[in-house]
Motif scaffolding. Sequence first.
Motif, PDB file in Angstrom:
ATOM      1  N   PHE A 159       0.830  -1.538  -0.401  1.00  0.00           N
ATOM      2  CA  PHE A 159       0.117   0.810  -0.293  1.00  0.00           C
ATOM      3  C   PHE A 159       1.043   0.919   0.106  1.00  0.00           C
ATOM      4  O   PHE A 159       1.844   1.114   1.156  1.00  0.00           O
ATOM      5  CB  PHE A 159      -1.217  -0.211   1.293  1.00  0.00           C
ATOM      6  CG  PHE A 159      -1.745   1.017   1.380  1.00  0.00           C
ATOM      7  CD1 PHE A 159      -2.791   1.266   1.257  1.00  0.00           C
ATOM      8  CD2 PHE A 159      -2.105   2.576   1.945  1.00  0.00           C
ATOM      9  CE1 PHE A 159      -4.395   1.739   0.698  1.00  0.00           C
ATOM     10  CE2 PHE A 159      -2.564   3.264   2.075  1.00  0.00           C
ATOM     11  CZ  PHE A 159      -3.778   3.406   1.268  1.00  0.00           C
ATOM     12  N   VAL A 160       0.677   2.049  -1.324  1.00  0.00           N
ATOM     13  CA  VAL A 160       1.188   3.188  -1.012  1.00  0.00           C
ATOM     14  C   VAL A 160       1.080   5.012  -1.269  1.00  0.00           C
ATOM     15  O   VAL A 160      -0.422   4.893  -1.901  1.00  0.00           O
ATOM     16  CB  VAL A 160       2.225   3.022  -2.590  1.00  0.00           C
ATOM     17  CG1 VAL A 160       3.239   4.424  -2.463  1.00  0.00           C
ATOM     18  CG2 VAL A 160       3.380   2.507  -2.381  1.00  0.00           C
ATOM     19  N   ILE A 161       1.388   5.566  -0.269  1.00  0.00           N
ATOM     20  CA  ILE A 161       0.304   6.272  -0.316  1.00  0.00           C
ATOM     21  C   ILE A 161       0.920   7.223  -1.266  1.00  0.00           C
ATOM     22  O   ILE A 161       2.458   7.992  -1.610  1.00  0.00           O
ATOM     23  CB  ILE A 161       0.094   8.013   0.622  1.00  0.00           C
ATOM     24  CG1 ILE A 161       0.289   6.824   2.392  1.00  0.00           C
ATOM     25  CG2 ILE A 161       0.039   9.117   0.810  1.00  0.00           C
ATOM     26  CD1 ILE A 161      -1.174   6.682   2.043  1.00  0.00           C
ATOM     27  N   SER A 162      -0.050   8.319  -2.402  1.00  0.00           N
ATOM     28  CA  SER A 162       0.912   8.681  -3.832  1.00  0.00           C
ATOM     29  C   SER A 162       1.372   9.979  -3.487  1.00  0.00           C
ATOM     30  O   SER A 162       2.113  10.421  -3.893  1.00  0.00           O
ATOM     31  CB  SER A 162      -1.074   8.825  -5.086  1.00  0.00           C
ATOM     32  OG  SER A 162      -1.539   9.105  -3.962  1.00  0.00           O
ATOM     33  N   SER A 163       0.841  10.680  -2.469  1.00  0.00           N
ATOM     34  CA  SER A 163       1.617  12.314  -2.468  1.00  0.00           C
ATOM     35  C   SER A 163       2.442  12.179  -1.543  1.00  0.00           C
ATOM     36  O   SER A 163       3.125  12.950  -1.325  1.00  0.00           O
ATOM     37  CB  SER A 163       0.573  12.433  -1.682  1.00  0.00           C
ATOM     38  OG  SER A 163      -0.250  12.360  -0.206  1.00  0.00           O
ATOM     39  N   ASP A 164       3.238  10.915  -1.228  1.00  0.00           N
ATOM     40  CA  ASP A 164       4.316  10.555  -0.498  1.00  0.00           C
ATOM     41  C   ASP A 164       5.521  10.418  -1.033  1.00  0.00           C
ATOM     42  O   ASP A 164       5.264   9.231  -1.597  1.00  0.00           O
ATOM     43  CB  ASP A 164       4.321   9.671   0.366  1.00  0.00           C
ATOM     44  CG  ASP A 164       5.723   9.362   1.467  1.00  0.00           C
ATOM     45  OD1 ASP A 164       6.432   9.857   1.006  1.00  0.00           O
ATOM     46  OD2 ASP A 164       5.458   9.123   2.817  1.00  0.00           O
ATOM     47  N   ARG A 165       6.120  11.291  -1.273  1.00  0.00           N
ATOM     48  CA  ARG A 165       7.515  11.017  -3.141  1.00  0.00           C
ATOM     49  C   ARG A 165       8.025  10.088  -2.450  1.00  0.00           C
ATOM     50  O   ARG A 165       8.786   9.486  -3.122  1.00  0.00           O
ATOM     51  CB  ARG A 165       8.246  13.022  -2.423  1.00  0.00           C
ATOM     52  CG  ARG A 165       8.804  12.653  -3.524  1.00  0.00           C
ATOM     53  CD  ARG A 165       9.435  14.107  -3.880  1.00  0.00           C
ATOM     54  NE  ARG A 165      10.583  13.829  -5.077  1.00  0.00           N
ATOM     55  CZ  ARG A 165      11.252  14.695  -5.560  1.00  0.00           C
ATOM     56  NH1 ARG A 165      10.971  16.489  -5.074  1.00  0.00           N
ATOM     57  NH2 ARG A 165      12.605  15.282  -5.961  1.00  0.00           N
ATOM     58  N   GLN A 166       8.297   9.919  -1.177  1.00  0.00           N
ATOM     59  CA  GLN A 166       9.802   9.429  -1.080  1.00  0.00           C
ATOM     60  C   GLN A 166       9.016   7.470  -1.332  1.00  0.00           C
ATOM     61  O   GLN A 166       9.731   5.973  -1.553  1.00  0.00           O
ATOM     62  CB  GLN A 166       9.873   9.074   1.058  1.00  0.00           C
ATOM     63  CG  GLN A 166      11.201   8.034   0.881  1.00  0.00           C
ATOM     64  CD  GLN A 166      11.339   8.033   2.331  1.00  0.00           C
ATOM     65  OE1 GLN A 166      11.115   9.026   2.646  1.00  0.00           O
ATOM     66  NE2 GLN A 166      12.906   7.887   3.147  1.00  0.00           N
ATOM     67  N   GLN A 167       8.067   7.460  -0.888  1.00  0.00           N
ATOM     68  CA  GLN A 167       6.933   6.070  -1.008  1.00  0.00           C
ATOM     69  C   GLN A 167       7.299   5.328  -2.414  1.00  0.00           C
ATOM     70  O   GLN A 167       7.462   4.713  -2.626  1.00  0.00           O
ATOM     71  CB  GLN A 167       5.674   5.992  -0.829  1.00  0.00           C
ATOM     72  CG  GLN A 167       5.853   6.046   1.307  1.00  0.00           C
ATOM     73  CD  GLN A 167       4.758   6.207   2.090  1.00  0.00           C
ATOM     74  OE1 GLN A 167       3.775   4.930   1.314  1.00  0.00           O
ATOM     75  NE2 GLN A 167       4.360   6.606   2.743  1.00  0.00           N
ATOM     76  N   MET A 168       6.654   6.783  -2.981  1.00  0.00           N
ATOM     77  CA  MET A 168       6.390   6.649  -4.561  1.00  0.00           C
ATOM     78  C   MET A 168       7.359   6.463  -5.229  1.00  0.00           C
ATOM     79  O   MET A 168       7.803   5.272  -6.305  1.00  0.00           O
ATOM     80  CB  MET A 168       5.536   8.163  -5.313  1.00  0.00           C
ATOM     81  CG  MET A 168       4.808   8.116  -4.643  1.00  0.00           C
ATOM     82  SD  MET A 168       3.495   7.480  -5.589  1.00  0.00           S
ATOM     83  CE  MET A 168       3.295   7.400  -7.305  1.00  0.00           C
TER      84      MET A 168
END
Length: 355
Positions: free
Chosen positions: A230-239
């Motif tokens: 699960f990835v938070i799309s607004s989190d640049r590091q996760q993306m």
Amino acid sequence: MDTEIGSGDCLAWAARDASGVLSPYRFNRRIVGSDDVRIEITYCGVCYADVIRTRNEHGHSKYPLVPGHEIVGVVTEVGSNVKGFKVGDHAGVGTYVDSCGECEYCNGFLEIHCSKGLIGTFNYLDSDGTITKGGYSSYIIAKERYCYMIPDGYPLAMAAPLLCAGITVYTPMMRHKMNQPGKSLGVIGLGGLGHMAVKFGKAFGLKVTVFSTSESKKEEALKLLGADKFVISSDRQQMESMTKSLDFIIDTASGDHPFDPYMSLLKIGGVLVLVGFPSEVHLNPGSLNLGSRRISGSLTGGTKETQAMLEFCAANKIYPEIELINIQYINEALERLVKRDVKYRFVIDIKNSLK
């Protein structure tokens, strides 16, 4: 119940104007023809298309308008030429009820792309000059070709969302060969379409990552639906941690959103399929060219593929997550749908509440 308006043997709920407010309505459907199947409706799914058309958001709604194109029920009559259905069968009707039947797309069972224009299940001009009326009603009559057999034992209430939400993601997944175990799939958005994409992806043996703007959906994505990440799309590091990691992406989001960040997550030659309807698609050409990537669009599917999907769901025990409601709750349900307050598809209990 509110006072009914109109006359006829088919009881329904209809919108009368662009307010989109539905209330009881009666009308007559055509008599059963030689190629027709009559289905007593037991359940009808609620699609965002119902909101768009009841509220005249595209400017071509015809009132009174009876929405609903995720329809299931029991066959009560068949025409003399009908071979595939008999009285008592469980059957369904999806997003369209007719097409020319003769063009290259109809001949290839891609009726959704009929060259002469398909006839939608509601708010379309039918071949007899009337306006089609959908599944928020007691029964429907449709040509055999556009009816689907619901496999034995499959819960009818759960079958309804398959006829739009399910087939809308199943079709591009099959077209782009997303049924390859071990490949990786990203799903943008976790609504009616997105949750079905996750379920199909897991059934196909894919590694599935859900992208959402809401942390609140994480637990359900991972535990209820079985997604792998699960990835938070607004989190640049996760993306950025997902760069060049995905073979496929199914984008179900209809709100406006950037595309370049998602394209960078695709492997070389990867494909993003858009099934939502944002107001525009804006891409840097490098997002496509530098990785030989593709972006593709898709609608629902043809009749042959829709039947195959129903059988696949039955064989693999794939069931949509639904919230069952009475028809009297429909106006509140449509408001909740606009607010994305549903997990994950409303289904109307037509048989027990439309009286």
